[in-house]
Write an enzyme that holds these catalytic residues in place. Structure first.
Site, short mmCIF file in Angstrom:
data_model
loop_
_atom_site.label_atom_id
_atom_site.label_comp_id
_atom_site.label_asym_id
_atom_site.label_seq_id
_atom_site.Cartn_x
_atom_site.Cartn_y
_atom_site.Cartn_z
N HIS A 20 1.06 -1.15 0.11
CA HIS A 20 -0.05 -0.07 0.00
C HIS A 20 1.07 1.39 0.18
O HIS A 20 1.36 1.56 1.09
CB HIS A 20 -0.96 -0.04 1.09
CG HIS A 20 -1.95 1.25 1.58
ND1 HIS A 20 -3.08 0.92 1.39
CD2 HIS A 20 -1.59 2.51 1.10
CE1 HIS A 20 -3.77 2.15 1.62
NE2 HIS A 20 -2.95 3.10 1.35
N ASP A 77 -11.02 -2.87 -4.12
CA ASP A 77 -10.51 -2.58 -2.90
C ASP A 77 -11.94 -2.43 -1.82
O ASP A 77 -11.77 -1.36 -1.19
CB ASP A 77 -9.84 -1.26 -2.91
CG ASP A 77 -9.36 -0.69 -1.55
OD1 ASP A 77 -9.09 -1.62 -0.74
OD2 ASP A 77 -8.63 0.26 -1.39
#
Lengths: 318, 428
Positions: free
Chosen positions: B185, B311
């Site tokens: 991330h 996501d």
């Protein structure tokens, strides 16, 4: 009387509405000169002052305005608030709304909470400062003070000096003043300015001397040391030497600039006491105009409600 | 959406078969026997098969999402593996990879086994992604070998960037011996600070702390260099910034072993949406400028970004009804995925290319089977009506949460059915 039901910010706020508020504020200023400073305009209206963030002058200014308009009011203050106890913003305000209120004056540390509030309750909402977003009533009182001094806002040159990044006062003033035809220049180090000012109709200068030469009036912003989670300036000493409105600097220019400050001031940092207390400064006028401006705003937003309700009552009687 | 058991013989009749593996579109019918592809035919239909009329509909591979959050274990109030699978199926997804930022995180072979065990009988194939570091603390790398044996398909500390470059280098070095992708991330925490939206004109006006695009692009650049050094397959999640695309483009030109994904919300919205102060637009990485959004679409067309991943990040309504700073990052996305993506990409790419972004390409990232219409392959099939315009709303949400910025949006293209793991739903 005003085209919006709430006063949430001055971005895209119509110029004729700003002018109406300013003109009404002057009428209420006359009331404040009377021996009995009270009018019955908002009798029977209930206003909640919902202050989730500390405030002294804005809260007192609103309270005085409400008392002088004969409104009933309730104060709620608490930094951190019940939200920290696990209650959602929605629950907190819906509880208040259940108690039948006409208006909420809201201050909060987070941008946009007054806007969110309008979705949760059916009452007039006035933004008394939401984080680093807007503080429209402060900008209105600044404009009232400037119009009082200069007669008109059109074409005025206003320098806003200092921590624009953390200033809701600066944002509301930029939108309000430029809507009213004034010109605004910002003066601050790049670390105290947003990285992209594309949305603001302003120019920037890193030279305070240049701004002083150009401007009719300076709005000096407080260095918000408590909001600087990181060090955005190397030292107060260095800030003062480049951006402080010091008595030496003002003497050097010898220009009768009108000095404004939304308070509270860090004397000796962004402004010297000599300057703040001089005849050039209209800082205390701002405070008085604050009460008159807030009376005007409350009157314009809430007395409309009065007349609508009396219309409805009349209809019922018929 | 009512889920039923598949009959032993099924005929998906007279649809437009769109096979993203062989890159062909043709009219025909698909016969399934005992949950497996039997044959593709145009006539001589068997009499005993249960017929599903697919006229005017597209029959294609079941979608695969390499990036979802199903919150189990730990936050079953937001989502469970079961409710997450329902959300996936209704969005046309037959295969998902769940991120490890659960409570406790999926950072051991035992926790990976928990997911495999718990999802065995669910109607969607669920693959756990293991944590890169123990407790997702960014310090000590996890038992990757044991986790792969237990069923992990990739490694990531998603939600939390691996900010220590040395730790990420070690993780990539170690993972490279197993041939699985690592996913970081990418948001440099120092540059990002406590930014709640994209740093730009809108954040300046609204007074929010901004999260600049270089927080993402600079860390992606670091990760790309680490991937080159270690030879690991780096998969870059939820690319949001034009500057990041430029870094990825350069590496692809060097034939580096990298892939990248983009979310439907970054393709659909930009930072102007935050002006509403609606917390359902709060997401990490943030919605960026229109220029960034158009750059992401271009990157898909040019193949720099090869897949779409939602996501899907469920949060309770109570948490999202907080003020903007307090509200958590993330939005659900499985149910609205195809309708939003097709609406945005319809005039940019053809349907076959768009479907590839949701099927063959994400499966390649995780080395899953990609030739799904081959005889004998277990059926993973999605039925679509690409021309159907519809308004997305609560009725279409199967997730346990409803934090979607797409509510009220008019979408194009609807999922009408799914055949997966012996189950199906079909809207005629």
């Amino acid at each position: 009387m005003l085209s919006n039901r709430h006063l949430l910010g001055l971005k895209n706020y119509p110029s004729q509405d700003i002018q109406t508020i300013i003109d009404t504020a002057f009428q209420f200023k006359e009331v404040l000169d009377r021996p009995i400073k009270k009018v019955p305009s908002l009798q029977g209206q209930t206003i909640v002052n919902l202050f989730f963030e500390n405030s002294t002058r804005t809260r007192i200014s609103f309270e005085l305005a409400q008392k002088r308009l004969s409104a009933d009011m309730v104060n709620f203050s608490g930094s951190g608030s019940s939200l920290k106890k696990g209650e959602s913003l929605k629950d907190t305000v819906q509880n208040l709304a259940a108690m039948k209120i006409d208006a909420v004056i809201m201050r909060h540390s987070v941008p946009g909470t007054p806007v969110q509030l309008t979705k949760f309750i059916d009452a007039v909402v006035i933004n008394a400062g939401d984080g680093t977003h807007e503080h429209p009533t402060q900008a209105i009182l600044d404009m009232v003070s400037l119009q009082e001094k200069f007669g008109s806002l059109k074409g005025l040159k206003i320098g806003i000096v200092g921590d624009m990044l953390h200033s809701r006062v600066a944002r509301s003033n930029i939108f309000g003043l430029t809507t009213m035809g004034a010109h605004v220049k910002l003066c601050a180090p790049p670390t105290l300015l947003p990285s992209d000012l594309g949305g603001f109709p302003v120019n920037i200068s890193y030279s305070l001397d240049e701004i002083i030469d150009w401007a009719d009036s300076l709005i000096i912003l407080r260095l918000q040391l408590e909001r600087m989670g990181q060090t955005l300036i190397p030292s107060v000493r260095e800030y003062r030497s480049f951006f402080g409105v010091t008595s030496e600097r003002m003497k050097k220019h010898g220009k009768p600039l009108v000095i404004m400050h939304p308070g509270p001031m860090n004397r000796g940092i962004e402004i010297d006491s000599d300057v703040a207390d001089s005849n050039q400064a209209i800082i205390l006028n701002q405070v008085l105009n604050g009460v008159a401006s807030r009376m005007a705003i409350l009157y314009l937003l809430l007395s409309k409600k009065n007349s609508e309700e009396s219309d409805r009552d009349e209809q019922k009687l018929k | 959406m009512i889920l039923k058991k598949q009959p032993s013989s099924i005929l998906l009749k007279d649809g437009l078969i769109l096979d993203p593996y062989v890159k062909k579109t043709y009219k025909g019918s698909i016969l399934l026997k005992n949950g497996k592809i039997d044959k593709i035919l145009k006539q001589d239909y068997p009499q005993d098969a249960t017929v599903f009329d697919c006229k005017d509909k597209v029959i294609t591979h079941g979608f695969c999402d390499v990036h979802v959050h199903f919150r189990e274990p730990g936050r079953e109030d937001k989502e469970t593996l079961e409710t997450g699978c329902n959300a996936a199926l209704s969005g046309g997804f037959t295969r998902v990879c769940v991120m490890p930022n659960t409570d406790p995180p999926l950072d051991s072979p035992e926790s990976i086994r928990f997911i495999i065990e718990k999802s065995k009988n669910l109607p969607v194939h669920v693959h756990p992604i293991g944590a890169i570091t123990k407790s997702q603390e960014g310090r000590v790398i996890t038992e990757m070998g044991g986790m792969i044996k237990a069923g992990a398909v990739a490694f990531s500390d998603d939600g939390i960037p691996v900010s220590n470059g040395q730790v990420f280098r070690l993780a990539c070095d170690y993972a490279s011996m197993f041939g699985v992708p690592t996913i970081n991330h990418a948001e440099d925490p120092c540059i990002r600070r406590d930014g709640v939206m994209h740093e730009g004109t809108v954040s300046a006006e609204l007074g929010f702390t901004g999260n600049p695009d270089i927080a993402e692009s600079s860390m992606i650049n670091r990760d790309l260099e680490i991937s080159q050094l270690t030879g690991v397959h780096l998969h870059v999640p939820h690319v949001s910034a034009l500057k990041s695309i430029e870094h990825i483009r350069k590496r692809l030109e060097l034939n580096q072993n990298i892939t990248a994904e983009v979310t439907p919300h970054h393709l659909y919205f930009n930072h102007e949406s935050i002006r509403s102060f609606d917390t359902s637009f709060k997401v990490a990485p943030p919605l960026r400028t229109e220029k960034d959004r158009l750059g992401l679409i271009k990157a898909l067309k040019e193949g720099i970004i090869s897949c779409i991943a939602t996501d899907h990040a469920p949060h309770t309504i109570e948490e999202k009804e907080a003020d903007f700073n307090e509200a958590p990052f993330g939005m659900i996305g499985l149910e609205s995925c195809f309708g939003s993506v097709y609406k945005v990409l319809k005039n940019e790419m053809n349907l076959l290319e768009i479907i590839k972004l949701l099927t063959v390409n994400p499966r390649k990232v995780m080395s899953f089977e990609t030739d799904l219409f081959k005889k004998g392959v277990e059926a993973e099939i999605t039925i679509l009506d690409p021309n159907r315009e519809w308004i997305f709303g609560l009725d279409y949400i199967k997730s346990k949460s409803r934090n979607s910025p797409f509510i009220g949006e008019s979408l194009l293209g609807m999922v009408n059915g799914c055949f997966s793991k012996g189950n199906y739903f079909f809207l005629s």
